[in-house]
Design an enzyme around this catalytic site. Structure first.
Site, PDB file in Angstrom:
ATOM      1  N   ARG A 150      39.754  53.918  45.552  1.00 19.84           N
ATOM      2  CA  ARG A 150      38.612  53.073  45.877  1.00 19.84           C
ATOM      3  C   ARG A 150      37.340  53.486  45.141  1.00 19.84           C
ATOM      4  O   ARG A 150      36.230  53.394  45.672  1.00 19.84           O
ATOM      5  CB  ARG A 150      38.359  53.054  47.391  1.00 19.84           C
ATOM      6  CG  ARG A 150      39.539  52.571  48.212  1.00 19.84           C
ATOM      7  CD  ARG A 150      39.953  51.137  47.837  1.00 19.84           C
ATOM      8  NE  ARG A 150      41.167  50.779  48.535  1.00 19.84           N
ATOM      9  CZ  ARG A 150      42.402  50.945  48.038  1.00 19.84           C
ATOM     10  NH1 ARG A 150      42.563  51.419  46.807  1.00 19.84           N
ATOM     11  NH2 ARG A 150      43.456  50.610  48.729  1.00 19.84           N
ATOM     12  N   SER A 206      37.666  46.198  55.291  1.00 23.10           N
ATOM     13  CA  SER A 206      37.779  47.546  55.856  1.00 23.10           C
ATOM     14  C   SER A 206      36.426  48.244  55.743  1.00 23.10           C
ATOM     15  O   SER A 206      35.912  48.424  54.636  1.00 23.10           O
ATOM     16  CB  SER A 206      38.848  48.345  55.104  1.00 23.10           C
ATOM     17  OG  SER A 206      40.118  47.744  55.265  1.00 23.10           O
ATOM     18  N   GLU A 255      33.207  51.956  53.268  1.00 26.63           N
ATOM     19  CA  GLU A 255      33.731  51.367  52.042  1.00 26.63           C
ATOM     20  C   GLU A 255      32.789  50.332  51.431  1.00 26.63           C
ATOM     21  O   GLU A 255      32.647  50.276  50.212  1.00 26.63           O
ATOM     22  CB  GLU A 255      35.106  50.737  52.297  1.00 26.63           C
ATOM     23  CG  GLU A 255      35.764  50.199  51.038  1.00 26.63           C
ATOM     24  CD  GLU A 255      37.222  49.849  51.238  1.00 26.63           C
ATOM     25  OE1 GLU A 255      37.679  48.863  50.660  1.00 26.63           O
ATOM     26  OE2 GLU A 255      37.916  50.584  51.981  1.00 26.63           O
TER      27      GLU A 255
END
Length: 377
Positions: free
Chosen positions: A185, A265, A369
């Site tokens: 990520r 998320s 995130e």
């Protein structure tokens, strides 16, 4: 190969200054985020070509104006006070095959192209690779920045390279995927790591042409498809299964599903050392809880399921914030949802509550995130 045009255009479009595009009639950012939260920008402009992206960015930099890039707004949390600068809506679209060999093609897509529309078009054309990334909201240019991944596939698995404009140096040109320092990520294009202020203008992926998916690595998806892990299936079957799984978790944008009004998320799955993973396992065993899902990593560390940590820490699905307009999704504990009438401060208070529960229970501090703009945890 047809050129896709999917996605949704905001209702207003006008253009600034000396260029052919002008400031939008409203500078509100909330309508341009999937959460529907956030104050106004000082100025809101749109770019419909890569050249316009560069032009708008140069104009903001020349005026010493802070610049915020806005794509689909699906990974963006904007503070209630708004953004004291220019917000640039990336709305340049289109995709085409630029290389072809015996069993694969290289597909080039504009950074402002709607991501799921791109995936849908590749599946319709029998191209394999992106199907497990179906249903993810946002624009294509964000996918390498975040190294987006889902159901056992990451953008890094398919990425050939990107077209970049570096605001600090003025350089515009291609960069290979190997130069982007892609990780879980993250990439060198994300946040503080992006020291040159590079903007993604276009993205290139290598896709297969046999009509079959990437190998199915994710156990849940393999069960739904009734295949062994590692199998390949028709791309349309994989896409349909992924969309079904995502809808069940409220992770496909749907105006009739309040659980889908989120930034996806909210926390990343933490990657920890083996000692920490063992401590988490011991604590859940002491409490008689189902173990936290763990995935061994190539570097010897362990990735833990953030959703499982949240649930084991005592935060259930549907857990309300201090103010009812925000709450944990009723379908998935990783998503924090806004049901209308709330504020970004409400959302962040809920995020802190979730984070602190996990920290107390397991000694692990979850990291957000989404990109946080003019706000912080």
């Amino acid at each position: 190969m047809r050129r896709g045009t999917g996605g949704r255009l905001p209702s207003e479009s006008v253009t600034p200054g000396p260029t052919t595009a002008a400031t939008l009639e409203t500078a509100l950012l909330a309508p341009h985020t999937t959460l529907g939260l956030g104050g106004p920008a000082r100025r809101l402009v749109r770019a419909t070509t890569a050249d316009e992206v560069v032009e708008r960015a140069r104009a903001a930099d020349g005026a010493d104006e802070p610049l915020l890039l806005v794509g689909g707004g699906s990974n963006l949390v904007v503070g209630d006070a708004g953004f004291a600068g220019t917000a640039l809506l990336l709305d340049h679209r289109g995709h085409e095959v630029v290389e072809r060999d015996a069993d694969s093609v290289v597909l080039h897509a504009a950074a402002g192209h709607d991501w799921d529309a791109l995936v849908a078009d590749t599946v319709a054309d029998g191209l394999g690779g992106l199907e497990c990334l179906s249903g993810i909201p946002g624009r294509t240019g964000a996918t390498p920045v975040q190294n987006v991944g889902a159901y056992g596939v990451e953008v890094a698995d398919l990425l050939v390279g990107v077209d970049l404009y570096a605001r600090r140096t003025g350089r515009r040109g291609p960069a290979a995927a190997s130069d982007l320092d892609l990780g879980y990520r993250t990439s060198r294009l994300k946040g503080a790591r992006n020291v040159d202020g590079e903007i993604v203008l276009g993205v290139r992926f290598r896709l297969t042409t046999d009509g079959l998916s990437a190998p199915i690595r994710y156990a849940e998806l393999a069960r739904v498809l009734d295949v062994a892990p590692g199998s390949r299936v028709p791309v349309a079957d994989a896409r349909e299964a992924v969309l079904g799984l995502r809808r069940a978790k409220g992770m496909v944008l749907d105006p009739d599903d309040a659980d889908s009004r989120s930034a996806g998320s909210f926390f990343t799955n933490p990657v920890v050392d083996t000692e920490t993973a063992a401590r988490v396992a011991a604590r859940t065993e002491e409490r008689g809880q189902v173990p936290v899902t763990a995935w061994p990593q190539p570097d010897g560390r362990v990735k833990l399921s953030a959703a499982a940590l949240i649930e084991r820490a005592g935060i259930p699905r549907g857990h309300p914030g201090v103010h009812s307009p925000v709450r944990v999704s009723t379908k998935h504990t990783l998503a924090l949802t806004h049901r209308g009438g709330g504020t970004t401060d409400d959302l962040l208070a809920l995020a802190r509550d979730v984070r602190d529960h996990v920290a107390v229970a397991f000694g692990i501090v979850l990291e957000p995130e989404p990109v946080l703009v003019a706000c912080a945890l």
